[in-house]
Design an enzyme around this catalytic site. Structure first.
Site, PDB file in Angstrom:
ATOM      1  N   THR A  65      -0.482 -16.180  -7.001  1.00 34.21           N
ATOM      2  CA  THR A  65      -1.775 -15.600  -7.315  1.00 34.21           C
ATOM      3  C   THR A  65      -1.776 -14.085  -7.112  1.00 34.21           C
ATOM      4  O   THR A  65      -2.332 -13.345  -7.926  1.00 34.21           O
ATOM      5  CB  THR A  65      -2.879 -16.253  -6.453  1.00 34.21           C
ATOM      6  OG1 THR A  65      -2.818 -17.675  -6.638  1.00 34.21           O
ATOM      7  CG2 THR A  65      -4.255 -15.743  -6.836  1.00 34.21           C
ATOM      8  N   GLU A  66      -1.155 -13.640  -6.045  1.00 37.71           N
ATOM      9  CA  GLU A  66      -1.165 -12.219  -5.712  1.00 37.71           C
ATOM     10  C   GLU A  66      -0.322 -11.380  -6.669  1.00 37.71           C
ATOM     11  O   GLU A  66      -0.766 -10.343  -7.133  1.00 37.71           O
ATOM     12  CB  GLU A  66      -0.671 -11.991  -4.275  1.00 37.71           C
ATOM     13  CG  GLU A  66      -1.686 -12.355  -3.217  1.00 37.71           C
ATOM     14  CD  GLU A  66      -2.828 -11.360  -3.102  1.00 37.71           C
ATOM     15  OE1 GLU A  66      -3.059 -10.556  -4.021  1.00 37.71           O
ATOM     16  OE2 GLU A  66      -3.517 -11.396  -2.077  1.00 37.71           O
ATOM     17  N   SER A  67       0.924 -11.813  -6.934  1.00 37.87           N
ATOM     18  CA  SER A  67       1.853 -10.945  -7.678  1.00 37.87           C
ATOM     19  C   SER A  67       2.563 -11.625  -8.832  1.00 37.87           C
ATOM     20  O   SER A  67       3.330 -10.970  -9.536  1.00 37.87           O
ATOM     21  CB  SER A  67       2.918 -10.408  -6.724  1.00 37.87           C
ATOM     22  OG  SER A  67       3.786 -11.470  -6.321  1.00 37.87           O
TER      23      SER A  67
END
Length: 191
Positions: A65-67
Site C-alpha cells: 500500500t505504501e510503496s
C-alpha cells in the site's frame, strides 16, 4: 448474408475459446493473482516480521500500500522507501533499536527499511493492544492523532470506526491495507 452453419461454427468456436480461457483462469487463478500481489523481499519480510513478532502478511500489505514495493519511493511529505518511513521517525526507531550509524539515506535500503518498519508496526501494536485498525491509523496519521481521536471518542477502534477517521488519506490507507492483508493472507498463508 452468411449461411447459418458458418455463423454457428463461428459461435461454437467463440464458445470453445471462451471456455478454454475460463478454464485457464480458474486453473491458474492464484498464479495470476500473485502477479498482481507479489511478495518481493519475502526473505527479509519473514526475517524481520518474526524478529518483531508481527504477521508477515500484515507487514507485506503495508508495504504494498505504501510503496508498491518500490525501494526508492519518496512521498510528497518526504516519507521514504518500501515502508514510507519519515526520516525523523527512522532516526527515532534507529535509536530505539541501537542501529548506528543512522542516516536518512538508509531508508532506501530495503533490508534497513523493512527492519525499521517491522519494529515500528510491532511498537504500534503494543501501544494499541494489537488493534490493526488503530495501528494502521497511527502508522499513517500519527500515533498522537490516534490517541487524541480515542480520547475525544471520535473512534473506538472497531471496524465501523474506519469511516469516522478524520483524515481521508488515513481512512483510505486503512481500507487499502486491510484489503491487501486479506488477499496476502489468502494467497500465501496456505503454502
Amino acid at each position: 448474408m452468411i449461411p447459418l452453419t458458418a455463423r454457428r461454427r463461428r459461435l461454437n468456436k467463440f464458445r470453445f475459446i471462451l471456455f478454454l480461457f475460463i478454464l485457464l483462469v480458474l486453473v491458474n487463478f492464484t498464479s495470476i493473482l500473485k502477479l498482481l500481489y507479489p511478495m518481493p523481499y519475502s526473505d527479509k519480510i519473514l526475517k524481520y516480521a518474526d524478529k518483531a513478532g508481527i504477521d508477515p502478511y500484515f507487514l507485506t500489505a503495508v508495504m504494498k500500500t505504501e510503496s508498491n514495493f518500490n525501494p526508492n519511493a519518496v512521498s510528497p511529505k518526504d516519507a521514504r522507501g518500501l515502508m514510507q518511513i519519515m526520516p525523523e521517525t527512522g532516526a527515532w526507531i534507529a535509536e530505539q533499536i541501537n542501529l548506528y550509524p543512522y542516516h536518512p539515506e538508509l531508508l532506501f535500503d530495503p533490508e534497513t527499511n523493512i527492519r525499521l518498519g517491522a519494529w515500528y508496526i510491532a511498537n504500534l501494536e503494543d501501544e494499541f493492544a494489537g488493534n490493526k485498525i488503530m495501528v494502521l491509523a497511527a502508522y499513517n496519521g500519527g500515533r498522537g492523532n490516534v490517541r487524541k481521536w480515542l480520547e475525544e471518542d471520535k473512534i473506538s477502534g472497531g471496524i465501523l470506526d474506519i469511516a469516522a477517521i478524520p483524515y481521508p488519506e488515513t481512512r483510505n490507507f486503512v481500507r487499502k491495507v486491510l484489503w491487501n492483508y486479506k488477499v496476502y493472507t489468502w494467497l500465501y498463508d496456505k503454502q
